[in-house]
Design an enzyme around this catalytic site. Structure first.
Site, PDB file in Angstrom:
ATOM      1  N   ASP A   1       7.595   7.775   5.038  1.00 47.91           N
ATOM      2  CA  ASP A   1       8.136   7.811   3.672  1.00 47.91           C
ATOM      3  C   ASP A   1       8.656   9.247   3.487  1.00 47.91           C
ATOM      4  O   ASP A   1       8.990   9.895   4.488  1.00 47.91           O
ATOM      5  CB  ASP A   1       7.044   7.425   2.660  1.00 47.91           C
ATOM      6  CG  ASP A   1       7.612   7.035   1.302  1.00 47.91           C
ATOM      7  OD1 ASP A   1       8.101   5.904   1.153  1.00 47.91           O
ATOM      8  OD2 ASP A   1       7.591   7.869   0.377  1.00 47.91           O
TER       9      ASP A   1
ATOM     10  N   ALA B   1       0.861  -1.194   0.000  1.00 51.35           N
ATOM     11  CA  ALA B   1       0.000   0.000   0.000  1.00 51.35           C
ATOM     12  C   ALA B   1       0.891   1.236   0.000  1.00 51.35           C
ATOM     13  O   ALA B   1       2.101   1.137   0.215  1.00 51.35           O
ATOM     14  CB  ALA B   1      -0.889   0.018   1.231  1.00 51.35           C
ATOM     15  N   LYS B   2       0.312   2.376  -0.250  1.00 51.35           N
ATOM     16  CA  LYS B   2       1.054   3.635  -0.090  1.00 51.35           C
ATOM     17  C   LYS B   2       0.058   4.750   0.151  1.00 51.35           C
ATOM     18  O   LYS B   2      -1.081   4.675  -0.322  1.00 51.35           O
ATOM     19  CB  LYS B   2       1.847   3.956  -1.367  1.00 51.35           C
ATOM     20  CG  LYS B   2       2.968   4.933  -1.141  1.00 51.35           C
ATOM     21  CD  LYS B   2       4.124   4.211  -0.497  1.00 51.35           C
ATOM     22  CE  LYS B   2       5.402   4.988  -0.500  1.00 51.35           C
ATOM     23  NZ  LYS B   2       6.534   4.063  -0.285  1.00 51.35           N
ATOM     24  N   GLY B   3       0.491   5.756   0.865  1.00 51.51           N
ATOM     25  CA  GLY B   3      -0.343   6.932   1.076  1.00 51.51           C
ATOM     26  C   GLY B   3       0.424   8.169   0.694  1.00 51.51           C
ATOM     27  O   GLY B   3       1.654   8.172   0.665  1.00 51.51           O
TER      28      GLY B   3
END
Ligand code: GLU
Length: 421
Positions: free
Chosen positions: A152, A111-113
């Site tokens: 991140d 996943a990534k946000g």
């Protein structure tokens, strides 16, 4: 969906991932329907995040959380704050996380946000309000067995602490809901330096296999954030390498005899640009790419090695992708033709998510590991992944990137099939 005014991002995000995916999918004869599943995200959330600014105005930021695949475990990946964060970029990065966790063989999906914001413009209180509001809006898809955020670009342990606090205020104290936390809130020893440390472990293996001893070798690092900073420190202190040039957003510094990294770290901690470090010669960000070296490590943003600017001229023995997606697919092919090997992002920089896995496991067990144990396990996990990639690349005559994709795709496809797809 590329925003205007971004010449170096002509092909980043989802398009990078797609073309590289096809090469590996062909190598393992992946079924068409499985390609369809694996090329698309499981779930995408886009939210508008209104934030009360210090002067009383309300500004609205757009945020994303994209879960690419959860067949092998809960979705996992960082949250970045950057003005260029958009749907395509976050989707590309979420997809990379699926391959990264699969390649490391840790029980997570990808996943990534991201929030489209320039965090340098925000006060600390504004950053906290942004983080809390964003967490409120996406918390419905988060959870220790659902999707676990981490730091991140431009996010850190403090941001993770706010996410933990927001999540826990709804669900009760849940340290395993987020990783990369401060140690005093259940974070893991060794997590902050883990990405840089993992890059070094991969370089150590490659150095031995391909005869480029790290001791005394010349390293150029683009980026002096969490990855570049720790990598520079570890390479000079533990591997005897010479960091001949390093840069941040505003420029770089070079010293043929090797930069004094502890001094430079103290300088940067005082919020001074690296180009103003007196222990070397100031260089521009463009000059950095022209410096002859053994190892070139892009450790900042995506798309920085590309056909338009530097792929034809880079003068290193090997490129090590400390950042996510620093090399465009066209540049990747140019480097291949020039005989410059690339150690791909989802192998080289997987140390961060690997230690996130240890942090999550420690939280679930309510048991703390020593720093030595974390480093030992990290070394074992990332080295095993490296050896698998190296051997497949040799056996099939393909690049490290294609081999790494093939291994990861195979694992995710197997999990999908076993679960009935
Ligand atoms: N943001 C890091 C990455 O790109 C770490 C992700 C994590 O620990 O979940 O791998």
């Amino acid at each position: 969906m590329t925003a205007p005014g971004r010449p170096t991002r002509i092909m980043t995000g989802k398009s990078i991932v797609d073309s590289q995916f096809e090469r590996a999918a062909n190598l393992i004869n992946l079924d068409q329907y499985m390609r369809h599943i694996l090329m698309r995200p499981f779930r995408e959330v886009q939210v508008e995040v209104p934030v009360r600014m210090d002067d009383g105005r309300i500004e609205v930021f757009t945020g994303y959380r994209i879960q690419h695949n959860g067949a092998r475990g809960p979705c996992k990946g960082g949250i970045r704050y950057h003005p260029d964060a958009d749907h395509d970029e976050v989707l590309g990065l979420a997809t990379i996380m699926t391959w990264k966790t699969a390649l490391m063989d840790i029980p997570f999906g990808g996943a990534k946000g991201g929030v489209a914001v320039d965090p340098k413009r925000l006060s600390k209180l504004e950053l906290e309000r942004l983080t809390r509001r964003f967490t409120q809006r996406i918390s419905i898809v988060l959870g220790p067995y659902r999707d676990i955020p981490a730091p991140d670009v431009a996010t850190n342990a403090q941001v993770m602490a706010w996410i933990l606090d927001e999540y826990s205020s709804r669900h009760g104290y849940t340290p395993a809901a987020v990783t990369g936390k401060p140690i005093s809130l259940g974070g893991s020893l060794g997590r902050e330096e883990a990405t840089g440390r993992g890059v070094m472990y991969v370089m150590m293996e490659y150095a031995r296999d391909f005869g480029i001893p790290l001791q005394g070798s010349r390293v150029v690092i683009q980026g002096f954030g969490n990855v570049g900073g720790h990598l520079a420190r570890l390479l000079s202190a533990e591997a005897g390498a010479k960091i001949v040039a390093i840069s941040d957003v505003s420029g770089g510094v070079m010293n043929e005899g090797g930069l004094d990294i502890p001094g430079l770290l103290a300088h940067a901690a005082a919020r001074k640009p690296v180009s103003e470090w007196p222990g070397g010669t100031a260089i521009s960000n463009e000059q950095l790419w022209t410096i002859p070296c053994d190892w070139l490590v892009p450790a900042a943003l995506g798309g920085v090695i590309n056909k338009e600017t530097n792929a034809h001229t880079i003068a290193c023995k090997v490129v090590v992708e400390g950042a996510n997606e620093p090399t465009t697919p066209t540049a990747d092919l140019i480097l291949e033709q020039r005989g410059i090997p690339v150690i791909p992002d989802f192998l080289a920089n997987a140390g961060g998510v690997t230690v996130s896995y240890y942090e999550w496991a420690q939280n679930l067990q309510q048991y703390r590991w020593t720093h030595e144990q974390v480093n030992r396990e990290l070394k074992a996990t990332i080295t095993k992944a490296y050896v698998g990639v190296r051997d497949l690349a040799k056996q099939r005559g393909v690049t490290f990137r294609t081999a790494a994709y093939a291994i990861a795709l195979q694992r995710v496809a197997e999990a999908e099939r076993l679960r009935g797809n």
